[in-house]
Design a protein around this motif. Structure first.
Motif, mmCIF file in Angstrom:
data_model
loop_
_atom_site.group_PDB
_atom_site.id
_atom_site.type_symbol
_atom_site.label_atom_id
_atom_site.label_comp_id
_atom_site.label_asym_id
_atom_site.label_seq_id
_atom_site.Cartn_x
_atom_site.Cartn_y
_atom_site.Cartn_z
ATOM 1 N N VAL A 335 9.490 4.923 4.138
ATOM 2 C CA VAL A 335 9.165 3.682 4.832
ATOM 3 C C VAL A 335 9.400 2.520 3.869
ATOM 4 O O VAL A 335 8.967 2.566 2.717
ATOM 5 N N HIS A 336 10.095 1.492 4.321
ATOM 6 C CA HIS A 336 10.386 0.356 3.448
ATOM 7 C C HIS A 336 9.130 -0.455 3.161
ATOM 8 O O HIS A 336 8.831 -0.769 2.018
ATOM 9 N N ALA A 337 8.407 -0.819 4.197
ATOM 10 C CA ALA A 337 7.104 -1.502 4.111
ATOM 11 C C ALA A 337 7.190 -2.984 3.788
ATOM 12 O O ALA A 337 6.156 -3.637 3.642
ATOM 13 N N ASP A 338 8.391 -3.557 3.687
ATOM 14 C CA ASP A 338 8.477 -5.009 3.479
ATOM 15 C C ASP A 338 9.831 -5.527 3.965
ATOM 16 O O ASP A 338 10.574 -6.157 3.213
ATOM 17 N N ILE A 339 10.143 -5.257 5.236
ATOM 18 C CA ILE A 339 11.388 -5.758 5.821
ATOM 19 C C ILE A 339 11.260 -7.263 6.038
ATOM 20 O O ILE A 339 10.348 -7.729 6.729
ATOM 21 N N LYS A 340 12.170 -8.018 5.423
ATOM 22 C CA LYS A 340 12.194 -9.477 5.566
ATOM 23 C C LYS A 340 13.577 -9.962 5.132
ATOM 24 O O LYS A 340 14.325 -9.226 4.455
ATOM 25 N N PRO A 341 13.960 -11.181 5.479
ATOM 26 C CA PRO A 341 15.303 -11.659 5.131
ATOM 27 C C PRO A 341 15.606 -11.621 3.633
ATOM 28 O O PRO A 341 16.744 -11.340 3.243
ATOM 29 N N ALA A 342 14.612 -11.883 2.790
ATOM 30 C CA ALA A 342 14.863 -11.902 1.347
ATOM 31 C C ALA A 342 15.185 -10.516 0.802
ATOM 32 O O ALA A 342 15.764 -10.399 -0.284
ATOM 33 N N ASN A 343 14.811 -9.454 1.527
ATOM 34 C CA ASN A 343 15.086 -8.088 1.088
ATOM 35 C C ASN A 343 16.315 -7.495 1.778
ATOM 36 O O ASN A 343 16.529 -6.295 1.742
ATOM 37 N N ILE A 344 17.098 -8.358 2.399
ATOM 38 C CA ILE A 344 18.332 -7.926 3.066
ATOM 39 C C ILE A 344 19.482 -8.711 2.437
ATOM 40 O O ILE A 344 19.528 -9.943 2.527
ATOM 41 N N PHE A 345 20.383 -8.010 1.786
ATOM 42 C CA PHE A 345 21.469 -8.659 1.065
ATOM 43 C C PHE A 345 22.753 -8.529 1.879
ATOM 44 O O PHE A 345 23.086 -7.448 2.378
ATOM 45 N N VAL A 346 23.461 -9.643 1.996
ATOM 46 C CA VAL A 346 24.711 -9.666 2.761
ATOM 47 C C VAL A 346 25.856 -9.932 1.789
ATOM 48 O O VAL A 346 25.894 -10.972 1.125
ATOM 49 N N SER A 347 26.790 -8.986 1.702
ATOM 50 C CA SER A 347 27.921 -9.139 0.782
ATOM 51 C C SER A 347 28.941 -10.108 1.360
ATOM 52 O O SER A 347 28.855 -10.534 2.521
ATOM 53 N N LEU A 348 29.932 -10.440 0.546
ATOM 54 C CA LEU A 348 30.982 -11.347 1.009
ATOM 55 C C LEU A 348 31.789 -10.749 2.158
ATOM 56 O O LEU A 348 32.421 -11.481 2.921
ATOM 57 N N GLN A 349 31.748 -9.404 2.254
ATOM 58 C CA GLN A 349 32.439 -8.724 3.362
ATOM 59 C C GLN A 349 31.503 -8.465 4.543
ATOM 60 O O GLN A 349 31.823 -7.692 5.448
ATOM 61 N N HIS A 350 30.308 -9.088 4.518
ATOM 62 C CA HIS A 350 29.298 -8.976 5.577
ATOM 63 C C HIS A 350 28.664 -7.585 5.632
ATOM 64 O O HIS A 350 28.067 -7.211 6.637
ATOM 65 N N THR A 351 28.771 -6.829 4.535
ATOM 66 C CA THR A 351 28.076 -5.542 4.445
ATOM 67 C C THR A 351 26.625 -5.787 4.068
ATOM 68 O O THR A 351 26.332 -6.576 3.165
ATOM 69 N N VAL A 352 25.722 -5.107 4.745
ATOM 70 C CA VAL A 352 24.288 -5.297 4.512
ATOM 71 C C VAL A 352 23.771 -4.244 3.532
ATOM 72 O O VAL A 352 24.152 -3.071 3.599
ATOM 73 N N LYS A 353 22.908 -4.669 2.623
ATOM 74 C CA LYS A 353 22.231 -3.764 1.697
ATOM 75 C C LYS A 353 20.735 -4.050 1.752
ATOM 76 O O LYS A 353 20.305 -5.202 1.591
ATOM 77 N N LEU A 354 19.927 -3.005 1.973
ATOM 78 C CA LEU A 354 18.470 -3.144 1.950
ATOM 79 C C LEU A 354 17.958 -3.014 0.527
ATOM 80 O O LEU A 354 18.379 -2.122 -0.218
ATOM 81 N N LEU A 355 17.011 -3.893 0.141
ATOM 82 C CA LEU A 355 16.449 -3.907 -1.208
ATOM 83 C C LEU A 355 14.952 -3.610 -1.166
ATOM 84 O O LEU A 355 14.319 -3.699 -0.121
ATOM 85 N N ASP A 356 14.406 -3.284 -2.330
ATOM 86 C CA ASP A 356 12.949 -3.255 -2.577
ATOM 87 C C ASP A 356 12.170 -2.329 -1.657
ATOM 88 O O ASP A 356 11.240 -2.745 -0.958
ATOM 89 N N PHE A 357 12.497 -1.058 -1.673
ATOM 90 C CA PHE A 357 11.747 -0.095 -0.865
ATOM 91 C C PHE A 357 10.350 0.127 -1.425
ATOM 92 O O PHE A 357 10.164 0.304 -2.626
#
Length: 473
Positions: A335-357
């Motif tokens: 469980v991530h437990a802190d889904i928010k925009p600051a923990n979602i990284f968008v690359s220059l190719q629009h690929t999404v990466k989830l951070l800070d689990f």
């Protein structure tokens, strides 16, 4: 071959923690096979007993293993450790002190009554460990007690060797106890240096902080040069270092949980989840080593066009990547437990990466309000998380729904209010423009304050949400 000298060498290695008890027995058996049938071994064992270095119960055990007879071998006695281990009360002196070879006196414990059964199994292994610790402490105190004027480079080398042996033994014993379910609590040592960390600092003689790329309540993120990659001529010598807030030094339980969550994240190999390389600590400074990403966090991206959603193609790519990454984590029971925009990284190719689990749950494990260190973001936390309930995948679904709504509409579904405040004020989210009936039904259900009304996990949300095209027209 000088049998006595070889026996002494084996015993010294045993007392230094370099030679396990079973290998000591093997070594002594080899000496017997090489020609010492009846002479030096029992004599040297008795000599070490007389010195106070070898307890008689261990002498008897060694003799039994070797098939030798000894005047102590049949007494079945167990004396107390000569130096108590940390956390154990010191035994009252019961006999005169005996001078050790280092020049230090150490009391000999009183023997248990004759007829006491010799300890076996774990008790004997603990007894062997105590003997080694006693010997190491004795050597350390002997070297430590000498005056500076009398010390020589050889004394310093011997002291360093004994300290290294002692640390090695402690960690090996701690690891053995942890495997047996008797783990010892570790705390950060407040006496360790507290140097300031900034650009140009080298951590663990490996990571050189190059530039700051982000800052928040949990700590600061840097791009850093990895010396190992540089020396290996890796095409990407840079990594990301998340240096956790110094406040974590006051909450070791939270720090341990964050480390455990970082270890879990290492197993979450997925294109939409950031790769976590390691969790490390330099003095009192804990940090997480991650892959270096090229792009911006979602909150920064959305701030470029406040109140407006991104273009439809970018919107669809971000939502699909976010759902895919979180669904994979839930499938792996994380469980991530802190889904928010600051923990979602968008690359220059629009690929999404989830951070800070797991950061929010880690701070809660420390026994304090997770909002105080940025471990919980109220506008994206479910009512259950805010009220301290056990974390569940459906809690992530609430945060996911808030983020998806924000991406589609440019606004938070409840104007930034926390779930508890929105529930108490009976606030409702308005349907974003252009969203299909089915997609809106799923999204509205995921925004429900009652967890029973939400999809059970991100995979269920993903399947239901994409049952029809997410954007009408």
């Amino acid at each position: 071959m000088d049998s006595a000298a070889e026996i002494d060498r084996c015993l010294e290695s045993f007392f230094a923690g370099r030679l396990p008890f079973d290998r000591l027995v093997i070594a002594l058996k080899s000496l017997r096979a090489a020609g010492d049938q009846h002479g030096a071994i029992p004599e040297r064992l008795q000599y070490w007993v007389d010195l106070g270095r070898l307890p008689v119960d261990l002498q008897a055990l060694i003799c039994t293993e070797l098939g030798l007879s000894s005047r102590q071998a049949t007494q079945d006695v167990l004396d107390e450790p000569t130096v108590p281990l940390a956390g154990r009360p010191a035994p009252a002196p019961q006999a005169p002190a005996v001078a050790l070879p280092t020049g230090q006196a150490m009391p000999i414990g009183q023997a248990m009554p004759t007829g006491q059964a010799m300890p076996t199994g774990q008790a004997m292994r603990d007894r062997v460990d105590e003997v080694i610790v006693d010997a190491l402490i004795g050597n350390f105190t002997g070297l430590r007690g000498r005056g500076r004027g009398d010390k020589s480079p050889r004394d310093d080398a011997a002291l360093d060797a004994n300290l290294a042996d002692f640390r090695s033994l402690r960690f090996r014993r701690d690891a053995s106890n942890a495997e047996a379910g008797r783990a010892r609590r570790f705390e950060l040592d407040p006496r360790q240096e507290t140097r300031a960390i900034g650009i140009g600092t080298m951590l663990k003689d490996r990571f050189i902080l190059d530039s700051e790329i982000g800052r928040g309540g949990m700590g600061t993120v840097y791009s850093a040069v990895d010396r190992r990659r540089l020396e290996a001529m890796h095409r990407q010598p840079y990594v990301a270092i998340k240096l956790l807030s110094g406040d974590f030094r006051r909450h070791p339980d939270a720090l341990r949980t964050i480390e455990a969550e970082a270890r879990k994240a290492q197993d979450l190999a997925h294109p939409n989840i950031v790769t976590v390389h390691d969790f490390e600590r330099d003095g009192q400074h804990p940090f997480i080593v991650m892959e270096l990403l090229d792009g911006v966090p979602l909150d920064v991206l959305l701030a470029k066009t406040p109140g407006k959603p991104p273009p439809p193609t970018m919107t669809d790519a971000i939502i699909r990547g976010l759902c895919a990454g979180l669904a994979h984590a839930h499938q792996c029971s994380v469980v991530h437990a802190d889904i928010k925009p600051a923990n979602i990284f968008v690359s220059l190719q629009h690929t999404v990466k989830l951070l800070d689990f797991g950061i929010a749950s880690a701070t809660r494990a420390g026994g304090f309000d997770p909002t105080t260190l940025g471990g919980l973001t109220l506008p994206y936390a479910s009512p259950g998380m805010i009220e301290g309930a056990a974390r569940e995948p459906c809690d992530d679904v609430y945060g996911l729904a808030c983020v998806v709504y924000l991406i589609l509409s440019g606004h938070h579904p409840f104007s930034g209010a926390s779930a508890v405040a929105a529930r108490d004020q009976r606030l409702t989210a308005q349907r974003p423009a252009g969203l299909s009936d089915q997609a809106w039904t799923v999204l509205a259900g995921a925004l429900a304050f009652d967890p029973a009304l939400r999809p059970v996990d991100a995979g269920a949300f993903q399947r239901a949400f994409y049952g029809t095209p997410p954007l009408a027209g």
